[in-house]
Design a protein around this motif. Structure first.
Motif, PDB file in Angstrom:
ATOM      1  N   LYS A  87       0.928  -1.159  -0.002  1.00  0.00           N
ATOM      2  CA  LYS A  87       0.008   0.022   0.146  1.00  0.00           C
ATOM      3  C   LYS A  87       0.758   1.242   0.025  1.00  0.00           C
ATOM      4  CE  LYS A  87      -2.988  -2.587   3.270  1.00  0.00           C
ATOM      5  NZ  LYS A  87      -3.693  -2.338   4.529  1.00  0.00           N
ATOM      6  N   PRO A  88       0.360   2.268  -0.259  1.00  0.00           N
ATOM      7  CA  PRO A  88       1.141   3.675  -0.357  1.00  0.00           C
ATOM      8  C   PRO A  88       1.705   3.955   1.198  1.00  0.00           C
ATOM      9  CG  PRO A  88      -0.683   3.900  -1.651  1.00  0.00           C
ATOM     10  CD  PRO A  88      -1.044   2.497  -0.962  1.00  0.00           C
ATOM     11  N   GLU A  89       1.030   3.702   2.069  1.00  0.00           N
ATOM     12  CA  GLU A  89       1.468   3.937   3.428  1.00  0.00           C
ATOM     13  C   GLU A  89       2.697   2.942   3.989  1.00  0.00           C
ATOM     14  OE1 GLU A  89      -1.822   3.207   2.386  1.00  0.00           O
ATOM     15  OE2 GLU A  89      -2.810   2.196   3.923  1.00  0.00           O
ATOM     16  N   ASP A  90       3.111   1.932   3.042  1.00  0.00           N
ATOM     17  CA  ASP A  90       4.130   1.031   3.269  1.00  0.00           C
ATOM     18  C   ASP A  90       5.333   1.666   2.806  1.00  0.00           C
ATOM     19  OD1 ASP A  90       2.035  -1.830   2.411  1.00  0.00           O
ATOM     20  OD2 ASP A  90       2.645  -1.010   4.455  1.00  0.00           O
ATOM     21  N   THR A  91       5.239   2.919   2.166  1.00  0.00           N
ATOM     22  CA  THR A  91       6.478   3.813   1.597  1.00  0.00           C
ATOM     23  C   THR A  91       7.113   4.022   2.732  1.00  0.00           C
ATOM     24  OG1 THR A  91       5.441   4.349  -0.390  1.00  0.00           O
ATOM     25  CG2 THR A  91       7.305   5.595   0.371  1.00  0.00           C
ATOM     26  N   ALA A  92       8.407   3.520   2.945  1.00  0.00           N
ATOM     27  CA  ALA A  92       9.456   3.846   4.147  1.00  0.00           C
ATOM     28  C   ALA A  92      10.875   3.408   3.423  1.00  0.00           C
ATOM     29  CB  ALA A  92       9.036   3.272   5.322  1.00  0.00           C
ATOM     30  N   VAL A  93      11.958   3.802   4.474  1.00  0.00           N
ATOM     31  CA  VAL A  93      12.906   2.965   4.302  1.00  0.00           C
ATOM     32  C   VAL A  93      12.779   2.110   5.280  1.00  0.00           C
ATOM     33  CG1 VAL A  93      15.391   3.404   4.958  1.00  0.00           C
ATOM     34  CG2 VAL A  93      14.177   5.438   4.006  1.00  0.00           C
ATOM     35  N   TYR A  94      13.357   0.765   4.744  1.00  0.00           N
ATOM     36  CA  TYR A  94      13.372  -0.382   5.668  1.00  0.00           C
ATOM     37  C   TYR A  94      14.530  -0.813   6.118  1.00  0.00           C
ATOM     38  CZ  TYR A  94       8.637  -1.111   4.214  1.00  0.00           C
ATOM     39  OH  TYR A  94       7.190  -0.797   4.123  1.00  0.00           O
ATOM     40  N   TYR A  95      15.010  -1.182   7.406  1.00  0.00           N
ATOM     41  CA  TYR A  95      16.124  -1.512   8.051  1.00  0.00           C
ATOM     42  C   TYR A  95      15.931  -2.926   8.530  1.00  0.00           C
ATOM     43  CZ  TYR A  95      16.814   3.448   7.944  1.00  0.00           C
ATOM     44  OH  TYR A  95      16.890   4.828   7.887  1.00  0.00           O
ATOM     45  N   CYS A  96      16.864  -3.934   8.568  1.00  0.00           N
ATOM     46  CA  CYS A  96      17.048  -4.970   9.390  1.00  0.00           C
ATOM     47  C   CYS A  96      17.845  -4.783  10.378  1.00  0.00           C
ATOM     48  CB  CYS A  96      17.664  -6.228   8.476  1.00  0.00           C
ATOM     49  SG  CYS A  96      19.248  -6.088   7.733  1.00  0.00           S
ATOM     50  N   ALA A  97      17.704  -5.608  11.442  1.00  0.00           N
ATOM     51  CA  ALA A  97      18.578  -5.077  12.783  1.00  0.00           C
ATOM     52  C   ALA A  97      18.754  -6.597  13.479  1.00  0.00           C
ATOM     53  CB  ALA A  97      17.864  -4.305  13.579  1.00  0.00           C
ATOM     54  N   ALA A  98      19.894  -6.602  14.311  1.00  0.00           N
ATOM     55  CA  ALA A  98      19.962  -7.860  15.048  1.00  0.00           C
ATOM     56  C   ALA A  98      20.139  -7.372  16.584  1.00  0.00           C
ATOM     57  CB  ALA A  98      21.462  -8.186  14.774  1.00  0.00           C
ATOM     58  N   THR A  99      19.579  -8.183  17.550  1.00  0.00           N
ATOM     59  CA  THR A  99      19.705  -8.224  19.013  1.00  0.00           C
ATOM     60  C   THR A  99      20.754  -8.844  19.383  1.00  0.00           C
ATOM     61  OG1 THR A  99      18.245 -10.165  19.500  1.00  0.00           O
ATOM     62  CG2 THR A  99      17.124  -8.186  18.729  1.00  0.00           C
ATOM     63  N   GLN A 100      20.851  -8.952  20.818  1.00  0.00           N
ATOM     64  CA  GLN A 100      21.696  -9.955  21.535  1.00  0.00           C
ATOM     65  C   GLN A 100      20.820 -10.641  22.355  1.00  0.00           C
ATOM     66  OE1 GLN A 100      24.800  -7.029  22.965  1.00  0.00           O
ATOM     67  NE2 GLN A 100      26.135  -8.422  21.710  1.00  0.00           N
ATOM     68  N   MET A 101      19.470 -10.809  21.956  1.00  0.00           N
ATOM     69  CA  MET A 101      18.590 -11.655  22.824  1.00  0.00           C
ATOM     70  C   MET A 101      18.261 -12.959  22.098  1.00  0.00           C
ATOM     71  SD  MET A 101      16.414  -8.275  23.743  1.00  0.00           S
ATOM     72  CE  MET A 101      14.827  -9.176  24.574  1.00  0.00           C
ATOM     73  N   ILE A 102      18.057 -13.895  22.650  1.00  0.00           N
ATOM     74  CA  ILE A 102      17.624 -15.130  22.161  1.00  0.00           C
ATOM     75  C   ILE A 102      16.229 -15.140  21.773  1.00  0.00           C
ATOM     76  CG2 ILE A 102      17.420 -17.649  22.352  1.00  0.00           C
ATOM     77  CD1 ILE A 102      19.977 -17.624  23.885  1.00  0.00           C
ATOM     78  N   THR A 103      15.535 -14.364  22.606  1.00  0.00           N
ATOM     79  CA  THR A 103      14.010 -14.408  22.376  1.00  0.00           C
ATOM     80  C   THR A 103      13.485 -13.067  21.471  1.00  0.00           C
ATOM     81  OG1 THR A 103      13.738 -13.152  24.440  1.00  0.00           O
ATOM     82  CG2 THR A 103      13.363 -15.388  24.483  1.00  0.00           C
ATOM     83  N   ILE A 104      12.352 -13.083  21.001  1.00  0.00           N
ATOM     84  CA  ILE A 104      11.671 -12.081  20.026  1.00  0.00           C
ATOM     85  C   ILE A 104      11.964 -10.600  20.980  1.00  0.00           C
ATOM     86  CG2 ILE A 104       9.786 -11.371  19.344  1.00  0.00           C
ATOM     87  CD1 ILE A 104      10.855 -13.257  17.573  1.00  0.00           C
ATOM     88  N   ALA A 105      12.508  -9.763  20.080  1.00  0.00           N
ATOM     89  CA  ALA A 105      12.522  -8.227  20.526  1.00  0.00           C
ATOM     90  C   ALA A 105      11.561  -7.599  19.674  1.00  0.00           C
ATOM     91  CB  ALA A 105      13.643  -7.728  20.425  1.00  0.00           C
ATOM     92  N   THR A 106      11.054  -6.420  19.969  1.00  0.00           N
ATOM     93  CA  THR A 106      10.055  -5.452  19.240  1.00  0.00           C
ATOM     94  C   THR A 106      10.660  -3.901  19.362  1.00  0.00           C
ATOM     95  OG1 THR A 106       8.540  -5.171  20.670  1.00  0.00           O
ATOM     96  CG2 THR A 106       8.401  -6.830  19.214  1.00  0.00           C
ATOM     97  N   ASN A 107      11.191  -3.613  20.564  1.00  0.00           N
ATOM     98  CA  ASN A 107      11.815  -2.525  20.781  1.00  0.00           C
ATOM     99  C   ASN A 107      13.288  -1.969  20.091  1.00  0.00           C
ATOM    100  OD1 ASN A 107      12.757  -0.052  22.059  1.00  0.00           O
ATOM    101  ND2 ASN A 107      11.695  -0.561  23.917  1.00  0.00           N
ATOM    102  N   PRO A 108      13.220  -0.833  19.208  1.00  0.00           N
ATOM    103  CA  PRO A 108      14.341  -0.508  18.580  1.00  0.00           C
ATOM    104  C   PRO A 108      15.511  -0.574  19.354  1.00  0.00           C
ATOM    105  CG  PRO A 108      12.416   0.757  17.791  1.00  0.00           C
ATOM    106  CD  PRO A 108      12.026   0.167  18.871  1.00  0.00           C
ATOM    107  N   ALA A 109      15.247  -0.284  20.884  1.00  0.00           N
ATOM    108  CA  ALA A 109      16.446  -0.103  21.726  1.00  0.00           C
ATOM    109  C   ALA A 109      17.112  -1.438  22.119  1.00  0.00           C
ATOM    110  CB  ALA A 109      15.979   0.562  23.099  1.00  0.00           C
ATOM    111  N   ASP A 110      16.247  -2.643  21.779  1.00  0.00           N
ATOM    112  CA  ASP A 110      16.873  -3.827  22.049  1.00  0.00           C
ATOM    113  C   ASP A 110      17.840  -4.343  20.906  1.00  0.00           C
ATOM    114  OD1 ASP A 110      13.774  -4.862  23.779  1.00  0.00           O
ATOM    115  OD2 ASP A 110      15.815  -4.166  24.699  1.00  0.00           O
TER     116      ASP A 110
END
Length: 124
Positions: A87-110
């Motif tokens: 959708k047009p609202e999906d327009t953005a810069v997309y980033y991949c990122a890695a944590t140092q957690m084994i479990t799921i993380a959703t906060n960018p600070a993690d």
């Protein structure tokens, strides 16, 4: 330190699809969860999806659930984001990122390591 490189962004029409790739390198990245985020101009960085590397457990934001699919290829050390019904609202810069957690993380600070980003533009 994990080094991440995204690719696969571009211009697509509404309803189209794109697949983003995130190539990862580093000694220990395979132990930890990774994720995808996006950021549109004037907006905060938004969590989209995450995956644990050990068992492949996935988690999605409500805004993309059912349209986006996160996956990884162990042999290629690569994570993907398949994006359908864009959708047009999906327009953005997309980033991949890695944590140092084994479990799921959703906060960018993690997330401690980020790729350079890839632009996705969805035309109406």
């Amino acid at each position: 330190q994990v080094h991440l490189v995204e690719s696969g962004g571009g211009l697509v029409q509404t309803g189209g699809s794109l697949r983003l790739s995130c190539a990862a390198s580093g000694r220990t990245f395979r132990r930890y969860a990774m994720g995808w985020f996006r950021q549109a101009p004037g907006n905060d960085r938004e969590f989209l999806a995450a995956i644990t590397w050990i068992d492949g457990y996935t988690h999605y934001a409500d805004s993309v659930k059912g349209r986006f699919t996160i996956s990884r290829d162990d042999a290629k050390n690569t994570m993907y984001l398949q994006m359908n019904s864009l959708k047009p609202e999906d327009t953005a810069v997309y980033y991949c990122a890695a944590t140092q957690m084994i479990t799921i993380a959703t906060n960018p600070a993690d997330f401690y390591s980020w790729g350079q980003g890839t632009q996705v533009t969805v035309s109406s």
